[in-house]
Enzyme design. Structure first.
Site, PDB file in Angstrom:
ATOM      1  N   ASP A 143      44.045  44.924  36.816  1.00 45.98           N
ATOM      2  CA  ASP A 143      42.995  43.837  36.839  1.00 45.98           C
ATOM      3  C   ASP A 143      43.356  42.745  36.171  1.00 45.98           C
ATOM      4  OD1 ASP A 143      40.258  43.624  38.397  1.00 45.98           O
ATOM      5  OD2 ASP A 143      40.013  42.792  36.210  1.00 45.98           O
ATOM      6  N   HIS A 161      39.070  51.428  42.281  1.00 43.78           N
ATOM      7  CA  HIS A 161      39.637  50.360  41.482  1.00 43.78           C
ATOM      8  C   HIS A 161      40.058  50.774  40.196  1.00 43.78           C
ATOM      9  CE1 HIS A 161      40.528  46.245  39.964  1.00 43.78           C
ATOM     10  NE2 HIS A 161      39.530  46.615  39.021  1.00 43.78           N
TER      11      HIS A 161
END
Length: 303
Positions: free
Chosen positions: A118, A283
């Site tokens: 990320d 994620h």
């Protein structure tokens, strides 16, 4: 200090004028730096780091502005204002990448492998472009390079990235809005993006929310930089034909199906030696499938 990764030594390492990073270190062997994402801290790597420390020196910092690391004032970091000092922006990924190279050198490593998730993957990407002699291998988890991210975020599908647009706004309003209900804001992403909510136990979730609550201005500044100075840096590199020259592994959810683009093709435009894999995790893949992620990283380091 809150939650720690068991078996890791903790220290504060100065990396720039007035900026020290909180870092956890363990293991021996070739060095590997692991960079966390949003809305997390270095704790997101706790399982993967413990696994890889069996045969590597594993270094897990909190990025500047996050966790227990220093949070310098943002200053001017939009990069689009004629008065902005783009190169000196406190939360430009160029600045944050320089932190990581300085951290590794302070720990005795002029060359090291680097993996980021990320936001940390954006820092890792920038480090790979700016410091190719220092980065031996590069892994980026569930992200696109900043310039490409803005290119694909359009139309109604861009609603999934509403936070990107919110935190890109000029200083003031985003900080006040988020600070008014920080646990709701940051917790929203922990809930929405988790393929396996049980992968983030209650005490770790609390640690993430506590850390974010104390870092609203710096987190917003990090995102704001990605709507300005980071785009400028990526565009300049694209125009100059700069590419990642080390072995690169990218692990992503199937974003392309949802947003209508070819993620592997996006990454091939930046990397000469690319292994791009679409994975079935949520994620927070380093917490949801740590054994798989550790294996992917070991495969990268063997290239």
């Amino acid at each position: 200090m809150g939650l720690l990764i068991p078996g890791f030594d903790y220290r504060r390492v100065p990396v720039a004028d007035g900026v020290s990073l909180n870092v956890a270190v363990a293991g021996s062997g070739s060095p590997l730096v692991l960079l966390h994402g949003f809305p997390q801290t270095h704790l997101m790597w706790r399982h993967v780091a413990a696994d890889l420390a069996a045969d590597h020196t594993v270094i897990c910092p909190d990025l500047r502005g996050y966790g227990a690391s220093d949070k310098p004032a943002a200053g001017t970091d939009t990069g689009t204002d004629a008065t902005a000092d783009a190169e000196g922006a406190a939360y430009a990924k160029r600045t944050m990448a320089a932190d990581i190279v300085a951290l590794a050198r302070a720990l005795g490593h002029d060359r090291f492998a680097l993996a980021g998730h990320d936001r940390g993957a954006l820092v890792a990407f920038r480090a790979g472009l700016d410091h190719p002699a220092a980065i031996t291998h590069l892994a980026c988890l569930d992200v696109l390079p900043t310039l490409d991210m803005w290119d694909v975020m359009r139309g109604t599908t861009a609603a999934v990235g509403f936070h990107l647009f919110l935190m890109a706004q000029p200083p003031g309003l985003p900080e006040r809005m988020i600070a008014a209900c920080p646990d709701d804001f940051f917790g929203h992403f922990l809930d929405l993006w988790a393929g396996d909510p049980g992968a983030i136990p209650a005490e770790v979730r609390t640690a993430y929310l506590d850390a974010c609550r104390a870092a609203v201005p710096s987190i917003v500044a990090d995102y704001r930089a990605s709507a300005g100075v980071d785009v400028d840096h990526d565009r300049a590199d694209r125009d100059a034909g700069r590419r990642l020259t080390m072995p690169v592994t990218v692990l992503q959810q199937d974003w392309g199906a949802a947003l209508g683009y070819d993620a592997a093709a996006v990454w091939r435009a930046w990397a000469d030696d690319l292994e791009h894999r679409t994975v079935g995790y949520g994620h927070f893949m380093a917490e949801e499938a740590p054994a798989d992620i550790a294996e992917h990283l070991r495969e990268l380091l063997a290239r």
